[in-house]
Design a protein around this motif. Structure first.
Motif, PDB file in Angstrom:
ATOM      1  N   TYR A  72      56.829  75.774 -30.578  1.00 31.74           N
ATOM      2  CA  TYR A  72      57.583  76.195 -29.411  1.00 31.74           C
ATOM      3  C   TYR A  72      57.220  75.217 -28.302  1.00 31.74           C
ATOM      4  O   TYR A  72      56.044  74.900 -28.105  1.00 31.74           O
TER       5      TYR A  72
ATOM      6  N   THR B  11      54.297  78.206 -33.425  1.00 32.29           N
ATOM      7  CA  THR B  11      55.194  79.369 -33.338  1.00 32.29           C
ATOM      8  C   THR B  11      54.440  80.666 -33.587  1.00 32.29           C
ATOM      9  O   THR B  11      54.984  81.741 -33.359  1.00 32.29           O
TER      10      THR B  11
ATOM     11  N   PRO C 229      59.449  83.761 -28.567  1.00 31.75           N
ATOM     12  CA  PRO C 229      60.110  82.880 -27.591  1.00 31.75           C
ATOM     13  C   PRO C 229      60.394  83.599 -26.273  1.00 31.75           C
ATOM     14  O   PRO C 229      60.258  83.002 -25.208  1.00 31.75           O
TER      15      PRO C 229
ATOM     16  N   LYS D 122      62.485  75.255 -29.679  1.00 32.00           N
ATOM     17  CA  LYS D 122      61.775  75.278 -30.954  1.00 32.00           C
ATOM     18  C   LYS D 122      61.960  73.937 -31.653  1.00 32.00           C
ATOM     19  O   LYS D 122      63.067  73.422 -31.738  1.00 32.00           O
TER      20      LYS D 122
ATOM     21  N   ALA E  11      65.091  78.319 -28.314  1.00 24.74           N
ATOM     22  CA  ALA E  11      64.409  79.346 -29.089  1.00 24.74           C
ATOM     23  C   ALA E  11      64.600  80.738 -28.519  1.00 24.74           C
ATOM     24  O   ALA E  11      64.601  81.710 -29.257  1.00 24.74           O
TER      25      ALA E  11
END
Length: 117
Positions: A28, A42, A47, A74, A85
């Motif tokens: 991310y 991630t 997100p 992302k 994301a």
């Protein structure tokens, strides 16, 4: 290295891929300012939660002219693709249309179709 305009690094595919490989996950990417971005695994959160952090920092600690985005991106390490994301393009379009509608209403403009020749 100089701490100036470093956010462009989020477009350096090789660097992102190398970091993703080290972390063993997709990334991310949170635009902190025009000078830096923060990339995390991630596994570090959703997100939406990360986007909330970005909005909070932008709202209180980053000068408006140095803000990039309130969104989280992302990096898909396998496909080597960056995408939004925390929202979809459809959500952005709806949001943009609502902002444009509210702005025209506030300005007293009549919202009517425009004709093109």
């Amino acid at each position: 290295n100089k701490g100036i305009n470093g956010a462009v690094s989020m477009l350096y595919e090789d660097g992102l891929h190398e970091l993703a490989e080290k972390l063993g996950s997709d990334l991310y990417i949170m635009p902190s300012s025009i000078h830096e971005v923060i990339a995390v695994s991630t596994d570090m959160g959703t997100p939406e939660a990360l986007a909330g952090m970005v909005r909070e920092v932008n709202g209180g600690q980053v000068a408006p002219e140095e803000q990039l985005s309130d969104h989280v991106y992302k990096f898909d390490a396998k496909a080597k693709i960056i995408s939004l994301a925390d929202t979809t393009m459809e959500q952005l379009k709806v949001s943009e249309n609502n902002v444009n509608y509210e702005a025209t209403q506030a300005a007293g403009e009549v919202n009517r179709p425009r004709h093109h020749r």
